[in-house]
Design an enzyme around this catalytic site. Structure first.
Site, short mmCIF file in Angstrom:
data_model
loop_
_atom_site.label_atom_id
_atom_site.label_comp_id
_atom_site.label_asym_id
_atom_site.label_seq_id
_atom_site.Cartn_x
_atom_site.Cartn_y
_atom_site.Cartn_z
N GLY A 194 -31.73 41.84 17.64
CA GLY A 194 -32.06 40.77 18.52
C GLY A 194 -32.85 39.67 17.73
N SER A 195 -33.73 39.10 18.85
CA SER A 195 -34.77 38.05 17.95
C SER A 195 -36.29 38.88 17.55
CB SER A 195 -35.66 37.35 18.52
OG SER A 195 -36.10 37.96 20.08
N VAL A 198 -38.35 40.34 20.05
CA VAL A 198 -38.41 40.79 20.49
C VAL A 198 -37.97 41.98 20.09
CG1 VAL A 198 -36.84 41.61 22.23
CG2 VAL A 198 -37.34 39.36 21.92
N GLU A 216 -31.90 45.36 14.11
CA GLU A 216 -31.14 43.87 13.05
C GLU A 216 -31.76 43.22 13.80
OE1 GLU A 216 -29.28 44.86 10.87
OE2 GLU A 216 -28.92 46.60 10.74
N CYS A 250 -26.10 35.53 12.95
CA CYS A 250 -27.71 35.78 12.27
C CYS A 250 -27.86 35.82 11.06
CB CYS A 250 -27.78 36.90 13.10
SG CYS A 250 -26.68 38.39 12.08
P1 NAD Z 1 -33.81 38.76 22.18
O1 NAD Z 1 -34.30 39.38 20.95
O2 NAD Z 1 -33.87 37.40 23.19
O3 NAD Z 1 -32.24 39.64 22.86
C1 NAD Z 1 -31.90 40.71 22.45
C2 NAD Z 1 -31.37 41.94 23.54
O4 NAD Z 1 -32.80 41.78 24.23
C3 NAD Z 1 -30.99 41.21 24.83
O5 NAD Z 1 -30.30 42.61 25.45
C4 NAD Z 1 -31.88 40.94 25.46
O6 NAD Z 1 -31.51 41.51 27.18
C5 NAD Z 1 -32.71 42.27 24.71
N1 NAD Z 1 -34.82 41.60 25.51
C6 NAD Z 1 -34.87 40.36 25.59
N2 NAD Z 1 -36.16 40.11 26.15
C7 NAD Z 1 -36.60 41.03 26.56
C8 NAD Z 1 -37.84 42.28 26.45
N3 NAD Z 1 -39.30 41.60 26.82
N4 NAD Z 1 -38.27 43.65 26.18
C9 NAD Z 1 -36.85 44.14 26.04
N5 NAD Z 1 -35.60 43.32 26.05
C10 NAD Z 1 -35.55 42.48 25.74
O7 NAD Z 1 -31.90 38.21 21.42
P2 NAD Z 1 -31.02 37.56 21.65
O8 NAD Z 1 -31.30 35.76 22.03
O9 NAD Z 1 -29.36 37.57 22.77
O10 NAD Z 1 -29.76 37.17 20.49
C11 NAD Z 1 -30.40 36.29 19.16
C12 NAD Z 1 -31.44 36.81 17.87
O11 NAD Z 1 -30.69 37.78 17.59
C13 NAD Z 1 -31.41 35.56 16.51
O12 NAD Z 1 -32.74 35.60 16.59
C14 NAD Z 1 -30.62 36.35 15.59
O13 NAD Z 1 -30.87 36.05 13.89
C15 NAD Z 1 -30.64 38.33 15.94
N6 NAD Z 1 -29.12 38.22 15.33
C16 NAD Z 1 -28.92 39.76 15.19
C17 NAD Z 1 -28.94 40.21 14.57
C18 NAD Z 1 -28.55 41.51 13.14
O14 NAD Z 1 -27.32 42.14 13.19
N7 NAD Z 1 -29.28 41.54 12.18
C19 NAD Z 1 -27.82 40.31 14.91
C20 NAD Z 1 -27.01 38.61 16.13
C21 NAD Z 1 -28.16 38.57 16.61
#
Ligand code: NAD
Length: 470
Positions: A194-195, A198, A216, A250
């Site tokens: 994720g981001s 987070v 990741e 990503c």
């Molecule tokens: P996100 O961080 O908003 O959410 C990812 C997950 O975390 C979701 O399941 C969400 O429900 C959970 N989440 C959200 N807020 C949270 C909190 N406060 N506490 C705990 N869990 C929480 O990311 P997104 O919008 O789903 O995805 C986009 C981001 O992910 C971008 O930054 C992208 O670059 C990154 N990404 C990385 C990879 C990689 O392999 N490195 C792959 C895909 C996406």
């Protein structure tokens, strides 16, 4: 343990904890049987439903679903099955003479009960990919997928229920609050995709239990196009990489750093390829996706509005359609550095063009930002490529291409610092979910016993001798 007894997922967690050694003891053949069951579900039973769910969630074209979701997961499973026997083997290592009488090895044992939290942009791939590594390594797993892609999450819940007992693998759906609750539990490993923001929350929660983490993450992945590169070929690959999945990847090339003398030719070539890939009207093209939610649509629209306010040049695109979360493939130049497009990870179909005069300037620009997940270089000059490689850091790099490093199972995948901690894919994914347990076996009398107390003069001489000679 007492303070987590009221946790919503306590019972599920405890059942997996109690089951972990049974699952962890599974032989190569038993683990392959589990992987086969998952493979069958994805390759045959649920393949059409996966396509439908992704179309509903992301407007994802069928071919893209096949290549970036189904093919990737099946590739992960096949690769793991092919190499797992070797990965599970005892890894023998040398033993120093000072430990004569013993032999040494290490084993990759399962970490135990693991948590996988996944994002929405490739919902199946980024959930089942880590799951393949986790079950290959012999763990039990709780999964929390993204709430942004509800059709995909509901289907994954159905698949998991069909293939696994929930004391082995379980999936819980829900918003961020569900992750927050799960993160209170003392998992043996947490694999988060994720981001970066987070990611910090996840790592903070993990620290309370000293759970190990793989993060990741994302960020702004730069693409350098230098004077020596083939402009048309570079433009073709960059346009493909940038607008695939409507830029919601990503490792998408976030912005292009181009030698200023090439800017006009590069933009011209990009427009040509955009037209070839998605026609004059991408909104009607079956090959072009949509933005996942209204929230993300609004975020991206605000980046375009912000660029316009700062007098940037919209070289192409810019059209939007709120009702269908459509944003046209957009190329923007002449951006001021404070523009949101140059400060935030874009994660959408907008490509900023930034010019430079010297390669050193381009390198300094990249290094003024957080370390990226990917860095791409288009160049025919090996010295320029070396210069960039030696003076920057990134999770991965493609030279004269983009994105494809993700798909090679032999390579580690992941970021560095702000773009991630730890690696995944293939053996690196198996390793992320394993504990390297060091073992020394004493066979006969060990010479180390000669150094046990009391420390007489003879022992002192022996210690000096050992330090000098062994
Ligand atoms: P996100 O961080 O908003 O959410 C990812 C997950 O975390 C979701 O399941 C969400 O429900 C959970 N989440 C959200 N807020 C949270 C909190 N406060 N506490 C705990 N869990 C929480 O990311 P997104 O919008 O789903 O995805 C986009 C981001 O992910 C971008 O930054 C992208 O670059 C990154 N990404 C990385 C990879 C990689 O392999 N490195 C792959 C895909 C996406």
């Amino acid at each position: 343990m007492n303070d987590i007894k009221n946790n919503t997922y306590y019972n599920l967690f405890i059942r997996q904890k109690e089951n972990q050694f049974k699952i962890g003891k599974r032989t190569y053949n038993q683990r392959v049987k589990t992987l086969n069951a998952l493979q069958r579900a994805i390759e045959y039973t649920y393949r059409n439903e996966i396509r439908e769910a992704l179309f509903k969630d992301l407007g994802k074209p069928k071919v893209e679903t096949e290549l970036s979701e189904v093919y990737q997961i099946l590739g992960d499973i096949k690769y793991a099955k092919k190499h797992l026997r070797r990965w599970m083997r005892k890894q023998k290592v040398n033993t120093p003479i000072s430990m004569l009488g013993s032999s040494s090895y290490y084993i990759y044992e399962p970490k135990g009960v693991c948590l996988i939290i996944s994002p929405w942009n490739f919902p199946f791939n980024l959930t089942f990919g880590p799951l393949v590594s986790a079950i290959a390594a012999g763990n039990t797993v709780i999964i929390k997928p993204s709430e942004m892609t509800p059709h995909s999450s509901a289907l994954m819940a159905k698949i998991i229920k069909d293939v696994f007992n929930d004391d082995e693998v379980a999936l819980v759906e829900g918003e961020a609050e569900v992750s927050t609750e799960l993160l209170k539990l003392p998992f043996n490993h947490i694999f988060f995709t994720g981001s970066p923001n987070v990611g910090k929350i996840v790592m903070t929660a993990a620290a309370k239990n000293l759970s190990s983490v793989t993060l990741e993450l994302g960020g702004k992945s730069p693409t350098i196009v230098d004077k020596t590169s083939s402009i048309d070929k570079a433009a073709k690959k960059i346009v493909w990489g940038k607008f695939l999945n409507a830029g919601q990847i990503c490792v998408s090339p976030d912005y292009v750093l181009i030698d200023e003398s090439l800017k006009e030719d590069f933009i011209y070539a990009c427009l040509k390829w955009l037209n070839q890939f998605f026609s004059e009207n991408p909104k009607q093209s079956a090959s072009y996706g949509r933005i996942v939610t209204t929230k993300h649509f609004e975020r991206l629209k605000s980046y375009i509005d912000n660029a316009k306010t700062l007098d940037a040049t919209i070289e192409s695109g810019g059209e939007i359609h709120k009702e269908s979360n459509y944003i046209a493939p957009t190329i923007i130049s002449n951006l001021k550095e404070e523009a949101a497009l140059l400060q935030e990870e874009i994660f959408g179909p907008i490509m900023p063009i930034v010019t430079y005069k010297t390669l050193d300037e381009a390198i300094a620009y990249i290094n003024s930002k957080e370390r990226p997940l990917a860095l791409y270089i288009y160049s025919k000059s090996s010295s320029n490529i070396k210069e960039v490689m030696q003076n920057t850091r990134s999770g991965g790099t493609c030279i004269n291409n983009n994105i494809i490093h993700y798909a090679n199972h032999n390579l580690p995948f992941g970021g560095t610092n702000n773009s991630g901690i730890g690696k995944s894919h293939g053996f690196f994914g198996f390793k992320a979910f394993s504990n390297e347990r060091a073992v020394i076996k004493q066979h006969t009398f060990g010479v180390t016993e000669l150094l046990f107390p009391p420390y007489t003069g003879l022992k002192e001489k022996l210690a000096k001798f050992t330090i000098k000679w062994f």
